[in-house]
Write a protein that holds these residues in place. Structure first.
Motif, PDB file in Angstrom:
ATOM      1  N   GLU A   1       3.473 -55.442  54.607  1.00  0.00           N
ATOM      2  CA  GLU A   1       3.271 -55.390  56.057  1.00  0.00           C
ATOM      3  C   GLU A   1       4.276 -54.438  56.706  1.00  0.00           C
ATOM      4  N   LYS A   2       5.526 -54.458  56.232  1.00  0.00           N
ATOM      5  CA  LYS A   2       6.541 -53.546  56.763  1.00  0.00           C
ATOM      6  C   LYS A   2       6.165 -52.090  56.479  1.00  0.00           C
TER       7      LYS A   2
ATOM      8  N   SER B   1       0.510 -53.176  63.660  1.00  0.00           N
ATOM      9  CA  SER B   1       0.569 -54.416  62.899  1.00  0.00           C
ATOM     10  C   SER B   1      -0.685 -55.228  63.174  1.00  0.00           C
TER      11      SER B   1
ATOM     12  N   TYR C   1       5.135 -59.466  52.478  1.00  0.00           N
ATOM     13  CA  TYR C   1       6.075 -59.146  53.553  1.00  0.00           C
ATOM     14  C   TYR C   1       6.411 -57.652  53.558  1.00  0.00           C
TER      15      TYR C   1
ATOM     16  N   GLN D   1       3.616 -63.086  55.211  1.00  0.00           N
ATOM     17  CA  GLN D   1       3.496 -61.738  55.756  1.00  0.00           C
ATOM     18  C   GLN D   1       4.625 -61.395  56.719  1.00  0.00           C
ATOM     19  N   TYR D   2       5.115 -62.387  57.473  1.00  0.00           N
ATOM     20  CA  TYR D   2       6.041 -62.076  58.565  1.00  0.00           C
ATOM     21  C   TYR D   2       7.407 -62.766  58.482  1.00  0.00           C
TER      22      TYR D   2
END
Length: 472
Positions: free
Chosen positions: A135-136, A145, A132, A22-23
């Motif tokens: 999430e952005k 977030s 990823y 995710q990050y």
């Protein structure tokens, strides 16, 4: 986890794998971890860890078992004690839902590809980029977030909020109690009614740790039943794998983890609030498999109600509650990519049901999966992806020819919750009715009869579509 050399070891366990995908800014790292995760227990690793031969053997033995018992397929055998009438009825339900959901999934995918190209400079969106980039996109669209929201859900405040919901709905009080436990992080609780009488007890084991099985679940330690002139008090295990406290601060949970906690507590209440004294149908025992998720998925809905969240949040540093504007953005993001998520679950469910409905044993399950993806999927994983080899739900978790039950039960839980929406989400009278007609009766009568007794009619799919952002 930190290794002996002072570096960090990344594992494929969910509390590590999920946040990395995710990050992590490194695309190479995401790709490497994705490949390792996608090829677990397959021919790409050690031969003794390859589940492929076990899958074939399990399918062979299940088909043989069904024939010996006089059923056309293992799916027919599996559905015999369930709500669904036949494999054909399940397939029709799933395909109808797929037709309704796929346009939303295609829109989700188009938006994600466009964002990746225009905002992140990715000419091609690869599978290891999806979480990823999602999430952005969510952060840009809704300006928050998971990490930001997590700061508002310290463990003690979340538990107080959960226990307050139980008190308001059912008039029950939860208090800490003393009992031997298997780890210092495990706590024991009593559940008492308005008169102070003991209704049930449960262990709560929230944190991930080395050697602990992954995932989240409820299990029964002791089930209510009559023993001579007394009634045995039920006891449950409620287990999760959340991040433990660090740096002298309390553990904080993501909103998804709060939902998971409410979900498992729903299972716990189904076990603890039974009034049935015959062990085979007490608590969750004897409840049709495709209805057993009703109480757990039902509880998830309260995690989206302001009157619930307002009192169960406190910023871990400032002590301030969750701001209403942030909650409104969370609510707006609730249906983010719900189309993609729905067709993904339908893909898994169709694969499971068709695999156990006359699937030729000489055929490759991967070919079946590709045909199903042609029909419902919008995201295609690489050809080396070996999803079946780690599909533990149907090969090791008791969900064989039963994975559809998650969506089936969502229809029931959404429709049941819609009565609370009509009467007030914390309405005690509706709560008492839910307890009496759903939770208390266990498996003593068909789940459909229990649902009709509570809702006043048979279930329909409209509430599920609305709760998923795919209906009016």
């Amino acid at each position: 986890m930190q290794d002996q050399h002072g570096g960090w070891k990344l594992t494929l366990h969910a509390p590590c794998y999920g946040p990395v995908m995710q990050y992590a800014e490194s695309r190479t790292l995401r790709q490497e971890l994705y490949y390792s995760y996608a090829t677990r227990a397959s021919e790409f690793g050690k031969a003794e860890w390859d589940n492929t031969p076990l899958i074939r053997k399990l399918l062979q033995l299940r088909a043989e078992e069904a024939r010996m018992l006089g059923f056309k397929s293992f799916a027919d055998l599996s559905l015999e004690p369930k709500m669904a009438e036949s494999p054909q009825a399940v397939l029709a339900f799933l395909k109808d839902l797929a037709v309704r959901a796929r346009p939303y999934a295609e829109q989700d995918w188009t938006e994600l590809e466009t964002f990746a190209r225009e905002s992140l400079g990715m000419d091609k969106l690869e599978p290891w980029d999806v979480t990823y980039v999602s999430e952005k996109l969510r952060n840009q669209r809704y300006a928050f977030s998971d990490l930001e929201v997590k700061q508002y859900f310290p463990e003690d405040q979340v538990l107080q909020g959960l226990f307050r919901v139980i008190q308001q709905l059912y008039g029950l009080t939860v208090t800490r109690a003393d009992a031997p436990t298997w780890h210092a992080d495990v706590h024991f609780y009593n559940l008492r009614d308005h008169s102070g009488a003991l209704v049930g007890e449960f262990y709560l084991d929230l944190y991930a740790r080395n050697g602990k099985r992954g995932g989240a679940w409820m299990d029964d330690a002791i089930t209510r039943r009559r023993r001579g002139n007394s009634i045995q008090t039920p006891v449950a295990y409620l287990t999760c794998n959340f991040s433990a406290p660090v740096g002298g601060k309390p553990a904080t949970f993501t909103h998804d983890e709060v939902i998971t906690l409410f979900h498992e507590f729903g299972h716990g209440l189904h076990h603890l609030l039974t009034q049935i004294e015959d062990l085979p149908v007490s608590g969750i025992n004897g409840v049709e498999w495709d209805a057993v998720e009703l109480p757990s998925q039902f509880m998830e809905n309260f995690c989206w109600e302001w009157e619930v969240l307002e009192g169960m949040t406190r910023h871990v540093d400032t002590g301030k509650p969750l701001p209403r504007p942030l909650f409104d953005r969370m609510l707006a993001a609730r249906h983010f990519q719900s189309g993609m998520q729905t067709v993904r679950q339908i893909e898994f469910s169709l694969f499971d049901m068709q695999l156990h409905t006359g699937f030729p044993q000489e055929d490759n399950p991967l070919q079946l999966l590709e045909r199903i993806r042609d029909e419902v999927a919008v995201l295609r994983p690489p050809v080396w992806h070996r999803f079946p080899n780690s599909f533990a739900h149907i090969f090791a978790g008791g969900y064989a020819a039963g994975y559809y039950s998650y969506k089936w039960a969502e229809v029931l839980s959404s429709d049941a919750y819609s009565l609370f929406e009509e009467n007030g989400v914390l309405d005690a009278r509706t709560g008492a009715r839910f307890r009496q007609e759903i939770l208390a009766v266990g498996g003593s009568r068909p789940a459909l009869d229990s649902f009709v007794a509570f809702r006043g009619r048979k279930p329909n799919i409209d509430a599920l579509l609305r709760h998923s952002g795919m209906g009016k």
